[in-house]
Design a protein around this motif. Structure first.
Motif, PDB file in Angstrom:
ATOM      1  N   GLY A  51       0.782  -1.231   0.000  1.00  0.00           N
ATOM      2  CA  GLY A  51       0.000   0.000   0.000  1.00  0.00           C
ATOM      3  C   GLY A  51       0.806   1.269   0.000  1.00  0.00           C
ATOM      4  O   GLY A  51       1.971   1.319  -0.419  1.00  0.00           O
ATOM      5  N   GLU A  52       0.197   2.342   0.538  1.00  0.00           N
ATOM      6  CA  GLU A  52       0.715   3.687   0.407  1.00  0.00           C
ATOM      7  C   GLU A  52       2.084   3.862   1.043  1.00  0.00           C
ATOM      8  O   GLU A  52       2.964   4.529   0.481  1.00  0.00           O
ATOM      9  N   TRP A  53       2.290   3.305   2.230  1.00  0.00           N
ATOM     10  CA  TRP A  53       3.584   3.483   2.903  1.00  0.00           C
ATOM     11  C   TRP A  53       4.708   2.920   2.055  1.00  0.00           C
ATOM     12  O   TRP A  53       5.754   3.561   1.893  1.00  0.00           O
ATOM     13  N   LEU A  54       4.523   1.721   1.496  1.00  0.00           N
ATOM     14  CA  LEU A  54       5.550   1.116   0.656  1.00  0.00           C
ATOM     15  C   LEU A  54       5.771   1.950  -0.608  1.00  0.00           C
ATOM     16  O   LEU A  54       6.915   2.119  -1.056  1.00  0.00           O
ATOM     17  N   ASP A  55       4.706   2.490  -1.167  1.00  0.00           N
ATOM     18  CA  ASP A  55       4.837   3.352  -2.349  1.00  0.00           C
ATOM     19  C   ASP A  55       5.683   4.586  -2.030  1.00  0.00           C
ATOM     20  O   ASP A  55       6.511   5.018  -2.847  1.00  0.00           O
ATOM     21  N   ARG A  56       5.495   5.156  -0.850  1.00  0.00           N
ATOM     22  CA  ARG A  56       6.258   6.346  -0.454  1.00  0.00           C
ATOM     23  C   ARG A  56       7.738   6.007  -0.285  1.00  0.00           C
ATOM     24  O   ARG A  56       8.612   6.795  -0.690  1.00  0.00           O
ATOM     25  N   VAL A  57       8.033   4.866   0.330  1.00  0.00           N
ATOM     26  CA  VAL A  57       9.431   4.447   0.482  1.00  0.00           C
ATOM     27  C   VAL A  57      10.070   4.255  -0.893  1.00  0.00           C
ATOM     28  O   VAL A  57      11.187   4.734  -1.152  1.00  0.00           O
ATOM     29  N   THR A  58       9.364   3.566  -1.770  1.00  0.00           N
ATOM     30  CA  THR A  58       9.892   3.289  -3.105  1.00  0.00           C
ATOM     31  C   THR A  58      10.181   4.581  -3.856  1.00  0.00           C
ATOM     32  O   THR A  58      11.259   4.746  -4.456  1.00  0.00           O
ATOM     33  N   GLU A  59       9.243   5.495  -3.816  1.00  0.00           N
ATOM     34  CA  GLU A  59       9.406   6.765  -4.519  1.00  0.00           C
ATOM     35  C   GLU A  59      10.555   7.573  -3.927  1.00  0.00           C
ATOM     36  O   GLU A  59      11.357   8.177  -4.662  1.00  0.00           O
ATOM     37  N   ALA A  60      10.654   7.595  -2.608  1.00  0.00           N
ATOM     38  CA  ALA A  60      11.723   8.360  -1.949  1.00  0.00           C
ATOM     39  C   ALA A  60      13.102   7.790  -2.283  1.00  0.00           C
ATOM     40  O   ALA A  60      14.068   8.547  -2.476  1.00  0.00           O
ATOM     41  N   LEU A  61      13.221   6.466  -2.357  1.00  0.00           N
ATOM     42  CA  LEU A  61      14.500   5.840  -2.713  1.00  0.00           C
ATOM     43  C   LEU A  61      14.875   6.163  -4.165  1.00  0.00           C
ATOM     44  O   LEU A  61      16.048   6.447  -4.466  1.00  0.00           O
ATOM     45  N   LYS A  62      13.916   6.129  -5.046  1.00  0.00           N
ATOM     46  CA  LYS A  62      14.182   6.486  -6.444  1.00  0.00           C
ATOM     47  C   LYS A  62      14.628   7.946  -6.548  1.00  0.00           C
ATOM     48  O   LYS A  62      15.572   8.271  -7.276  1.00  0.00           O
ATOM     49  N   ASN A  63      13.954   8.795  -5.796  1.00  0.00           N
ATOM     50  CA  ASN A  63      14.323  10.225  -5.811  1.00  0.00           C
ATOM     51  C   ASN A  63      15.711  10.456  -5.223  1.00  0.00           C
ATOM     52  O   ASN A  63      16.369  11.461  -5.538  1.00  0.00           O
ATOM     53  N   ALA A  64      16.150   9.525  -4.366  1.00  0.00           N
ATOM     54  CA  ALA A  64      17.479   9.637  -3.770  1.00  0.00           C
ATOM     55  C   ALA A  64      18.573   9.133  -4.711  1.00  0.00           C
ATOM     56  O   ALA A  64      19.755   9.160  -4.347  1.00  0.00           O
ATOM     57  N   GLY A  65      18.186   8.648  -5.887  1.00  0.00           N
ATOM     58  CA  GLY A  65      19.165   8.282  -6.893  1.00  0.00           C
ATOM     59  C   GLY A  65      19.368   6.797  -7.136  1.00  0.00           C
ATOM     60  O   GLY A  65      20.205   6.413  -7.961  1.00  0.00           O
ATOM     61  N   TRP A  66      18.616   5.942  -6.450  1.00  0.00           N
ATOM     62  CA  TRP A  66      18.748   4.503  -6.697  1.00  0.00           C
ATOM     63  C   TRP A  66      18.163   4.168  -8.063  1.00  0.00           C
ATOM     64  O   TRP A  66      17.035   4.546  -8.383  1.00  0.00           O
ATOM     65  N   ALA A  67      18.922   3.421  -8.871  1.00  0.00           N
ATOM     66  CA  ALA A  67      18.502   3.119 -10.249  1.00  0.00           C
ATOM     67  C   ALA A  67      17.296   2.190 -10.288  1.00  0.00           C
ATOM     68  O   ALA A  67      16.462   2.281 -11.186  1.00  0.00           O
ATOM     69  N   SER A  68      17.211   1.302  -9.319  1.00  0.00           N
ATOM     70  CA  SER A  68      16.120   0.330  -9.310  1.00  0.00           C
ATOM     71  C   SER A  68      15.707   0.060  -7.868  1.00  0.00           C
ATOM     72  O   SER A  68      16.571  -0.141  -6.998  1.00  0.00           O
ATOM     73  N   VAL A  69      14.400   0.060  -7.619  1.00  0.00           N
ATOM     74  CA  VAL A  69      13.852  -0.234  -6.288  1.00  0.00           C
ATOM     75  C   VAL A  69      12.737  -1.257  -6.456  1.00  0.00           C
ATOM     76  O   VAL A  69      11.785  -1.021  -7.206  1.00  0.00           O
ATOM     77  N   MET A  70      12.868  -2.379  -5.797  1.00  0.00           N
ATOM     78  CA  MET A  70      11.883  -3.459  -5.884  1.00  0.00           C
ATOM     79  C   MET A  70      11.519  -3.941  -4.486  1.00  0.00           C
ATOM     80  O   MET A  70      12.198  -3.608  -3.517  1.00  0.00           O
ATOM     81  N   SER A  71      10.478  -4.758  -4.428  1.00  0.00           N
ATOM     82  CA  SER A  71      10.081  -5.353  -3.153  1.00  0.00           C
ATOM     83  C   SER A  71       9.677  -6.806  -3.361  1.00  0.00           C
ATOM     84  O   SER A  71       9.616  -7.298  -4.496  1.00  0.00           O
ATOM     85  N   SER A  72       9.379  -7.459  -2.265  1.00  0.00           N
ATOM     86  CA  SER A  72       8.930  -8.851  -2.308  1.00  0.00           C
ATOM     87  C   SER A  72       7.749  -9.043  -3.240  1.00  0.00           C
ATOM     88  O   SER A  72       7.575 -10.127  -3.823  1.00  0.00           O
ATOM     89  N   HIS A  73       6.945  -8.013  -3.394  1.00  0.00           N
ATOM     90  CA  HIS A  73       5.724  -8.133  -4.201  1.00  0.00           C
ATOM     91  C   HIS A  73       6.000  -8.135  -5.701  1.00  0.00           C
ATOM     92  O   HIS A  73       5.101  -8.414  -6.491  1.00  0.00           O
ATOM     93  N   ASP A  74       7.244  -7.845  -6.093  1.00  0.00           N
ATOM     94  CA  ASP A  74       7.599  -7.881  -7.515  1.00  0.00           C
ATOM     95  C   ASP A  74       8.014  -9.266  -7.987  1.00  0.00           C
ATOM     96  O   ASP A  74       8.134  -9.494  -9.197  1.00  0.00           O
ATOM     97  N   LEU A  75       8.248 -10.180  -7.075  1.00  0.00           N
ATOM     98  CA  LEU A  75       8.610 -11.538  -7.456  1.00  0.00           C
ATOM     99  C   LEU A  75       7.414 -12.245  -8.088  1.00  0.00           C
ATOM    100  O   LEU A  75       6.270 -12.000  -7.718  1.00  0.00           O
ATOM    101  N   ARG A  76       7.701 -13.131  -9.030  1.00  0.00           N
ATOM    102  CA  ARG A  76       6.654 -13.892  -9.701  1.00  0.00           C
ATOM    103  C   ARG A  76       6.864 -15.370  -9.444  1.00  0.00           C
ATOM    104  O   ARG A  76       7.948 -15.910  -9.654  1.00  0.00           O
ATOM    105  N   PHE A  77       5.791 -16.025  -8.983  1.00  0.00           N
ATOM    106  CA  PHE A  77       5.846 -17.446  -8.668  1.00  0.00           C
ATOM    107  C   PHE A  77       5.019 -18.231  -9.680  1.00  0.00           C
ATOM    108  O   PHE A  77       3.934 -17.800 -10.069  1.00  0.00           O
ATOM    109  N   ARG A  78       5.523 -19.377 -10.066  1.00  0.00           N
ATOM    110  CA  ARG A  78       4.828 -20.201 -11.060  1.00  0.00           C
ATOM    111  C   ARG A  78       3.978 -21.295 -10.439  1.00  0.00           C
ATOM    112  O   ARG A  78       3.074 -21.815 -11.073  1.00  0.00           O
ATOM    113  N   THR A  79       4.298 -21.675  -9.217  1.00  0.00           N
ATOM    114  CA  THR A  79       3.603 -22.801  -8.594  1.00  0.00           C
ATOM    115  C   THR A  79       3.159 -22.451  -7.188  1.00  0.00           C
ATOM    116  O   THR A  79       3.688 -21.524  -6.561  1.00  0.00           O
ATOM    117  N   ALA A  80       2.184 -23.217  -6.707  1.00  0.00           N
ATOM    118  CA  ALA A  80       1.741 -23.061  -5.320  1.00  0.00           C
ATOM    119  C   ALA A  80       2.870 -23.395  -4.357  1.00  0.00           C
ATOM    120  O   ALA A  80       2.969 -22.810  -3.276  1.00  0.00           O
TER     121      ALA A  80
END
Length: 399
Positions: free
Chosen positions: A321-350
C-alpha cells in the motif's frame, strides 16, 4: 517433495549400524510448531546441531505454519493446516542430506520414518524438565554439551524428548535464550559445524530465485565503480517488518529487549545501546525497530556511502500500500537506479508461493549488503547464513 523425503536412501531398515533398524536417532517432540518459519528455523538448526554432537541422527519434522497465515483457501487443501516438507525450505544434512566424506554420523530421517524404525515400544522417553533441569540457564555452549552427553550416553537406539507435565516452555533452545547474550557462547563451534556449513538452499527456492534474477539486472544509470559479475553484487536488501511488528516494537522498548539471536554478535556493526531514560529508549526503539520511510532512505544512503557500487534496493517486506509506495518513490528520488520489493517476485507454482519467505531470505543471503531488523528472527537467520558464507561482517547492517 514429500515423495523425495519418503525415498531418502537412509530410510532403509537393512542399512548397517549406526543407521537402519539398529540406528541411533533422536526426535525432539518439544520442537516449536505453528510459528513463523524463522522462529522455527533457528531452533530447528540448533536441535539438529545437538543431534550431531550427540552422534545421533536428527529426526526432522514437517513445517506447519499458523493456519491464518497461509496464502491459500482451506477448501483447496487436502490437509489443514498444510504440512510443508522441510526439503521445500532448506537442503543439507538437517533435511536428510549427506554429511561429509568419512563422517559416520547417522543421517537425518523424517518423522514419518522415525515411526517405522522407532515404534513406541523401542523409544527411550526423556521429559523436557528432566533434561533441562538447571542446565537451561547456563551458557549455551555448556548447555549444549551437557544436553549432548545425556542424549549420547543413553544406551537405547531411539530417544524421544517430550514435554513434561507443567513445563510451559519445553524447548531446549527456547525463546528466552534467543534474546539472551548466553546464546553467543555457542557461535564459534556452531557456525563452523557441518550443520551450518552444509546448510543449503532448497531446489524449489533456488529455481524461483533464478527465474526472478532478471529483476536484478542493470537498468538506468550505472555507478562509476565496477561491481562483480553477479547481479546481486550491486544489490542492497533491506528488511522492513511491518504490520503487527509495530506493536512488538513497543513491547521491546518497554522491556529493554536485546537484539534477537545472532543479531547480537558483538563484531557486527550498528550495536544496540539502550538509553536509561524511558523517553529516550522509546525513540531509539522506534527508529531502529519500526523506522519511518525517511529513516529507511537515510539508512540506504548511509550504506551506499560505504559501498559506492550499489545501485539497486530490494525491500524484503510484508508491507503493502501507500507506505511502501512512499518508500519506493523516496528511494528512487534519492538516486537509486532500481527499487523493488517482495511483491515484484513472480511465482509459477503453489509450492513456490508457500515458501516465499525462504525465497526472500535467499535474495538477502546473496546480496552485497543486508540491512536487518535487530529484533527479527528473519534477520538473525540471514546473519547466520551470510557469516557462514564468509561475507564480511561490515556487509551486515541494522537500522
Amino acid at each position: 517433495m514429500k515423495n523425495l523425503e519418503r525415498q531418502l536412501p537412509q530410510h532403509n531398515l537393512s542399512l548397517p549400524f549406526p543407521e537402519g533398524s539398529t540406528g541411533r536417532y533422536v526426535k525432539f517432540s518439544i520442537q516449536s510448531q505453528q510459528l513463523g518459519w524463522n522462529n522455527i528455523l533457528g531452533e530447528l538448526l540448533m536441535n539438529a546441531h545437538l543431534a550431531y554432537v550427540s552422534r545421533r541422527g536428527y529426526v526432522f519434522p514437517y513445517y506447519v505454519w499458523e493456519p491464518r497465515h497461509y496464502p491459500f483457501s482451506r477448501s483447496l487443501e487436502r490437509e489443514w493446516p498444510p504440512h510443508t516438507p522441510l526439503n521445500a525450505l532448506i537442503s543439507g544434512p538437517t533435511a536428510g542430506g549427506s554429511w561429509e566424506a568419512n563422517d559416520d554420523t547417522p543421517r537425518s530421517i523424517s518423522s514419518d520414518w522415525f515411526d517405522v524404525v522407532c515404534p513406541p515400544s523401542k523409544r527411550h522417553i526423556i521429559g523436557s524438565a528432566d533434561i533441562k533441569a538447571s542446565r537451561s540457564v547456563k551458557q549455551a555452549d555448556v548447555m549444549l554439551q551437557e544436553y549432548a552427553a545425556i542424549i549420547r550416553d543413553t544406551p537405547e537406539h531411539c530417544v524421544e524428548i517430550v514435554k513434561s507435565r507443567g513445563d510451559d516452555i519445553p524447548q531446549l533452545f527456547d525463546m528466552w535464550l534467543w534474546g539472551d547474550p548466553r546464546l553467543l557462547s555457542v557461535w564459534e563451534s556452531y557456525s563452523k559445524s557441518p550443520t551450518s556449513r552444509l546448510l543449503s538452499t532448497s531446489p524449489i527456492v533456488k529455481r524461483a530465485v533464478d527465474r526472478n534474477q532478471y529483476l536484478f539486472l542493470p537498468r538506468g544509470s550505472r555507478p562509476s565503480s565496477k561491481a562483480d559479475t553477479s547481479p546481486y553484487d550491486r544489490v542492497l536488501v533491506m528488511h522492513l517488518r511491518r504490520g503487527d511488528f509495530a506493536h512488538a516494537c513497543k513491547n521491546f522498548a518497554l522491556y529493554g529487549s536485546l537484539f534477537n539471536g545472532w543479531n547480537k554478535l558483538e563484531f557486527l556493526p550498528d550495536r544496540l545501546v539502550i538509553p536509561d531514560k524511558e523517553t529516550e529508549r522509546k525513540k531509539v526503539y522506534k527508529k531502529r525497530c519500526s523506522p519511518d520511510f525517511l529513516e529507511v532512505v537515510d539508512k540506504a544512503r548511509e550504506v551506499q556511502a560505504q559501498y559506492h557500487h550499489l545501485d539497486t534496493v530490494y525491500l524484503s517486506t510484508n508491507e503493502k500500500g501507500e507506505w511502501l509506495d512512499r518508500v519506493t518513490e523516496a528511494l528512487k528520488n534519492a538516486g537509486w537506479a532500481s527499487v523493488m520489493s517482495s511483491h515484484d517476485l513472480r511465482f509459477r507454482t503453489a509450492e513456490e508461493l508457500e515458501v516465499s519467505m525462504a525465497i526472500d531470505m535467499e535474495i538477502a543471503r546473496l546480496a552485497a549488503v543486508f540491512v536487518g531488523n535487530g529484533w527479527s528472527s528473519f534477520s538473525s537467520n540471514i546473519v547466520h547464513r551470510r557469516l557462514v558464507d564468509e561475507k564480511p561482517p561490515t556487509s551486515i547492517r541494522f537500522y
